[in-house]
Write an enzyme that holds these catalytic residues in place. Structure first.
Site, PDB file in Angstrom:
ATOM      1  N   ASP A 103      51.638  61.771  21.713  1.00  0.00           N
ATOM      2  CA  ASP A 103      50.812  61.178  22.751  1.00  0.00           C
ATOM      3  C   ASP A 103      49.519  60.725  22.079  1.00  0.00           C
ATOM      4  OD1 ASP A 103      49.758  60.686  25.446  1.00  0.00           O
ATOM      5  OD2 ASP A 103      48.528  62.451  25.048  1.00  0.00           O
ATOM      6  N   ASP A 160      45.926  59.700  23.878  1.00  0.00           N
ATOM      7  CA  ASP A 160      44.685  60.226  24.457  1.00  0.00           C
ATOM      8  C   ASP A 160      44.814  61.712  24.781  1.00  0.00           C
ATOM      9  OD1 ASP A 160      43.898  57.563  24.299  1.00  0.00           O
ATOM     10  OD2 ASP A 160      44.314  57.163  26.408  1.00  0.00           O
TER      11      ASP A 160
END
Length: 184
Positions: free
Chosen positions: A10, A12
């Protein structure tokens, strides 16, 4: 062609600080230990592939081009520390558009599998949200929830509600990398 394992990441809250929507490049800050953790994985032969939902443009908050500028900035900053990200796969759709690419749907990882020879059985998914864990689970790969970004609250409140738990929990990406290396 030889298949390699990948670590799907991922963006952020996992690689860079969680800021809500990153609407300006000045808001991009790599989290501590990220470069070191990614370097450990890279040196062990893992492909490093970022899988990220970015609905800001669909919501009209900023142009699509900014998402790619942020990705390029992250890539440059990591390159200065000896880390090469292999690719970014981005869902630009809003949450109600019903696409197959928005996590927890597996569409972006499936795109990565079409583009690269990846050994899925030896791959991992690392993120700070249960949606990242669910994406990995849907693909049958091992998952690590990092406690950076939304991680702590997700583990405490979302995981029990959804009944979805990671294979491991790590305080940050560097610790997640160490977990992967210990389990090789």
């Amino acid at each position: 062609m030889n298949k390699k394992p990948a670590v799907f990441l991922d963006r952020d809250g996992t690689i860079n600080e969680e800021m809500g929507y990153i609407n300006d490049l000045s808001r991009v800050r790599l989290l501590p230990g990220v470069a070191e953790g990614l370097k450990l994985l890279q040196d062990r032969g893992f492909k490093l592939i970022v899988i990220t939902n970015q609905s800001g443009p669909a919501r009209g908050y900023f142009p699509e081009s900014l998402v790619f500028e942020v990705n390029q900035l992250i890539t440059r900053r990591l390159a200065k520390k000896g880390v090469k990200l292999d690719d970014f796969f981005v869902c630009l759709h809003g949450p109600n558009e019903g696409c197959n690419c928005r996590k927890p749907n597996p569409g972006l990882v499936l795109q990565a599998l079409e583009k690269y020879p990846i050994e899925l059985e030896k791959s991992y998914f690392i993120g700070d949200k249960i949606v990242d864990v669910e994406t990995g689970k849907r693909l049958g790969i091992k998952t690590i929830l990092v406690l950076t970004g939304y991680g702590k609250g997700e583990l405490k409140y979302v995981a029990p509600k959804k009944g979805i738990y990671p294979d491991w929990v790590a305080k940050n990406l560097k610790e997640a990398a160490e977990i992967i290396i210990r389990n090789l």
